[in-house]
Design a protein around this motif. Structure first.
Motif, mmCIF file in Angstrom:
data_model
loop_
_atom_site.group_PDB
_atom_site.id
_atom_site.type_symbol
_atom_site.label_atom_id
_atom_site.label_comp_id
_atom_site.label_asym_id
_atom_site.label_seq_id
_atom_site.Cartn_x
_atom_site.Cartn_y
_atom_site.Cartn_z
ATOM 1 N N LEU A 1 0.861 -1.182 0.000
ATOM 2 C CA LEU A 1 0.000 0.000 0.000
ATOM 3 C C LEU A 1 0.899 1.235 0.000
ATOM 4 C CD1 LEU A 1 -2.932 1.029 0.214
ATOM 5 C CD2 LEU A 1 -2.700 0.935 2.686
ATOM 6 N N MET A 2 0.913 1.966 -1.107
ATOM 7 C CA MET A 2 1.792 3.130 -1.244
ATOM 8 C C MET A 2 0.970 4.400 -1.353
ATOM 9 S SD MET A 2 4.791 3.897 -4.081
ATOM 10 C CE MET A 2 3.723 4.586 -5.372
ATOM 11 N N ALA A 3 1.359 5.428 -0.585
ATOM 12 C CA ALA A 3 0.735 6.740 -0.675
ATOM 13 C C ALA A 3 1.573 7.613 -1.601
ATOM 14 C CB ALA A 3 0.628 7.388 0.701
ATOM 15 N N ALA A 4 0.915 8.200 -2.605
ATOM 16 C CA ALA A 4 1.575 9.118 -3.528
ATOM 17 C C ALA A 4 0.724 10.372 -3.635
ATOM 18 C CB ALA A 4 1.760 8.473 -4.908
ATOM 19 N N GLY A 5 1.324 11.473 -4.045
ATOM 20 C CA GLY A 5 0.544 12.694 -4.162
ATOM 21 C C GLY A 5 1.320 13.765 -4.900
ATOM 22 N N PHE A 6 0.588 14.746 -5.431
ATOM 23 C CA PHE A 6 1.189 15.827 -6.207
ATOM 24 C C PHE A 6 0.915 17.171 -5.558
ATOM 25 C CE2 PHE A 6 0.604 18.959 -9.754
ATOM 26 C CZ PHE A 6 1.950 19.120 -10.043
ATOM 27 N N SER A 7 1.930 18.025 -5.486
ATOM 28 C CA SER A 7 1.806 19.391 -5.008
ATOM 29 C C SER A 7 1.325 19.392 -3.551
ATOM 30 C CB SER A 7 0.884 20.187 -5.936
ATOM 31 O OG SER A 7 0.965 21.571 -5.693
#
Length: 291
Positions: free
Chosen positions: A139-145
């Protein structure tokens, strides 16, 4: 290091092509979820949407990438991006798209405090495990800005929720934490040297808020891990230039590109593959260390 949480088991009855993207089939022991792509999954503090691979057989466990949109973004808007379909199919993962409150995220130092987003992500991960068979160890959390900034804060304050973290173009806001309560994570950060929206050196937002320098954000983890407090100075003309530091249990990686405030699905895919490799290395080392 934080115990690597166990992520998506596949649902049982396989549906072909597009139909599988719109509905989740039933599987033994659970009723069929009533949410997915067209219908959001609602939880007490908000909602999220989820997309699965087109060729998924409905039985084999899936990993998942939880992607946090940028400012004024939405889960619905992200779903219109064909890159997420390609990513789900290419990596054979579920893509989970949480909905920010009023198009943003709330964390220490952020301009808005619209909801307890730490509680929101606790609810989201619990709901995923209840509705869908998931592999919590993938389970990986990714995000932009600003979504990337929320990812940094989740790694700091709720590190047990995810196996790894892949923020793009977002870091801590001031005041930068002196130390994080969570163990050092597997963190894979990407940033543009020409980013003017979230500059590497940070910037003020009005009179009250200030984005931190990315180097200061990274230094929080470097000090906790006992690693050298260093930061890459340049980016290649093409592709990514990466600085990777390892503790034996965790990885801190910062990759720079020569562009501006941008996101590429390939960077998320790269982080996912790196995390899978590093988790496998951890398991092999753990097996060797077991008497």
């Amino acid at each position: 290091m934080a115990q690597r949480p166990p992520l998506l088991r596949r649902m049982a009855a396989a549906l072909p092509g597009l139909a599988l993207l719109l509905l989740f089939p039933a599987w033994p022991g659970n009723g069929a979820p009533s949410c997915g792509v067209k219908t959001p999954c609602r939880i007490a503090s908000g909602e999220y949407r989820i997309r699965v691979p087109e060729e998924w057989n409905g039985r084999t466990p899936l990993g998942a990438i939880v992607f946090l949109h940028g400012w004024r973004g939405s889960a619905r808007a992200e779903l219109r991006n064909p890159a997420w379909v390609q990513l789900a199919n290419q990596l054979n993962v579920a893509v989970v798209l949480p909905e920010g409150k009023d198009g943003t995220w709330s964390y220490p130092g952020a301009p808005d405090a619209l909801r307890d987003d730490f509680a929101f992500f606790e609810d989201l991960v619990s709901d995923l495990a209840r509705r869908f068979p998931i592999r919590r160890d993938r389970l990986m959390a990714a995000g932009f800005s600003i979504g990337g900034s929320m990812v940094w804060n989740l790694a700091c304050y709720r590190g047990e929720l995810f196996s790894g973290y892949a923020p793009v173009a977002g870091a801590f806001w001031e005041p930068v934490p002196e130390s994080c309560p969570s163990p050092v994570p597997d963190l894979y950060h990407v940033h543009g040297t020409e980013d003017r929206t979230v500059p590497l050196l940070g910037r003020p937002i009005g009179e009250r808020w200030h984005q931190s320098t990315v180097a200061d954000s990274l230094a929080v983890w470097q000090r906790k891990a006992g690693l050298a407090v260093i930061f890459p100075k340049t980016a290649p003309a093409e592709g990514l230039g990466c600085q990777r530091q390892e503790t034996g249990e965790a990885v801190l990686e910062v990759c720079l590109h020569a562009g501006g405030h941008s996101l590429r699905a390939a960077w998320i895919a790269r982080a996912w593959r790196a995390l899978a490799h590093d988790l496998q290395q951890d398991r092999q080392q753990g097996a060797q260390d077991t008497p």
